[in-house]
Design an enzyme around this catalytic site. Structure first.
Site, PDB file in Angstrom:
ATOM      1  N   GLU A  64      27.714  39.646  40.194  1.00 20.39           N
ATOM      2  CA  GLU A  64      26.623  39.988  39.274  1.00 20.39           C
ATOM      3  C   GLU A  64      27.086  40.996  38.232  1.00 20.39           C
ATOM      4  OE1 GLU A  64      23.418  43.178  38.911  1.00 20.39           O
ATOM      5  OE2 GLU A  64      23.312  42.331  40.924  1.00 20.39           O
ATOM      6  N   HIS A  65      27.867  41.993  38.653  1.00 24.73           N
ATOM      7  CA  HIS A  65      28.364  42.995  37.707  1.00 24.73           C
ATOM      8  C   HIS A  65      29.392  42.393  36.749  1.00 24.73           C
ATOM      9  CE1 HIS A  65      26.925  47.112  38.979  1.00 24.73           C
ATOM     10  NE2 HIS A  65      26.404  46.346  39.925  1.00 24.73           N
ATOM     11  N   GLU A 114      35.014  46.416  38.311  1.00 20.85           N
ATOM     12  CA  GLU A 114      33.635  46.324  38.794  1.00 20.85           C
ATOM     13  C   GLU A 114      33.536  46.333  40.316  1.00 20.85           C
ATOM     14  OE1 GLU A 114      31.027  46.421  36.722  1.00 20.85           O
ATOM     15  OE2 GLU A 114      32.467  46.609  35.082  1.00 20.85           O
TER      16      GLU A 114
END
Length: 237
Positions: free
Chosen positions: A76-77, A151
């Site tokens: 998601e990041h 991330e």
């Protein structure tokens, strides 16, 4: 909203999507149209409400939490860090500078990850949809493990004599999140209630397990679950 205003009938094919069902939603009022893309298998729910100026797009994927390494959370990041069509460092921030959007977000949950965006301007929404679709299906992180390290997690050693440390956006976020007793208790309850099930894992990622995830496993998870036939798309407005 009278259903007669929507001329499409079940079985009609529009831009490759076959209309499978339609329902009246008098409380909104709106008409719900359920489509399936014939080639890819993607499912689309169109909620037609001409009286609401807000227009919303959302794509979601079934992403079971297979372990505590935080794979879906890291994906998601990484989604916001460039894609095949938009190879900039932060395409979402770039497009927001000239967008009329009123919401732009992403959410990781136990068994799904969703990416909603909304605008009152149709052209603006279509531009945002283009960025979102390319980002979720063709993220730059699949070919660039530096994004994964940034991330997700990476080692930090400022000086040769310093202690080797671990950092990363998701790693640090989850260390902070689980430092609170309420959040820790909530996750431990879930683990105890659902042993051996995807609901029994810390979906945001356990800082003790996140460093066990490598880029190849990360990319394999994305290829398996971020596919149109594993997606649900919602259009509202």
């Amino acid at each position: 909203m009278p259903e007669s205003r929507i001329p499409f009938q079940c079985g009609d094919v529009l831009s490759g999507f076959r209309l499978e069902a339609r329902h009246s939603l008098p409380d909104l009022p709106a008409i719900a149209l359920r489509f399936k893309h014939l080639q890819s298998g993607a499912r689309l729910l169109k909620i037609h409400n001409a009286e609401d100026p807000n227009k919303i797009f959302m794509i979601g994927f079934r992403t079971p939490t297979l372990d505590g390494r935080g794979t879906n959370h890291i994906i998601e990041h990484c989604i916001s860090c460039g894609s095949r069509k938009f190879p900039t460092k932060e395409p979402f921030n770039d497009i927001m500078k000239g967008s009329l959007q009123f919401t732009c977000n992403a959410f990781t949950m136990l068994d799904k990850t969703i990416y909603p965006v909304g605008s009152q301007n149709t052209k603006d929404l279509f531009n945002l949809m283009d960025v979102y679709m390319d980002a979720v299906l063709y993220p730059a992180v699949l070919e660039n493990d530096i994004i994964f390290q940034q991330e997700g997690w990476h080692y930090v050693l400022d000086q040769p004599e310093d202690e080797l440390k671990i950092s990363g956006v998701v790693y640090s976020e989850m260390k902070g999140f689980l430092s609170g007793p309420d959040n820790m208790l909530m996750d431990l309850q879930t683990v105890a209630l659902f042993p051996g099930h995807c609901y029994g894992n810390i979906y945001g990622g356990d800082p003790e397990q996140i460093p066990n995830l490598n880029h190849a496993e990360f990319a394999a998870y994305h290829r398996k679950y971020y596919h149109p036939d594993n997606s649900h798309i919602i259009l509202y407005g």
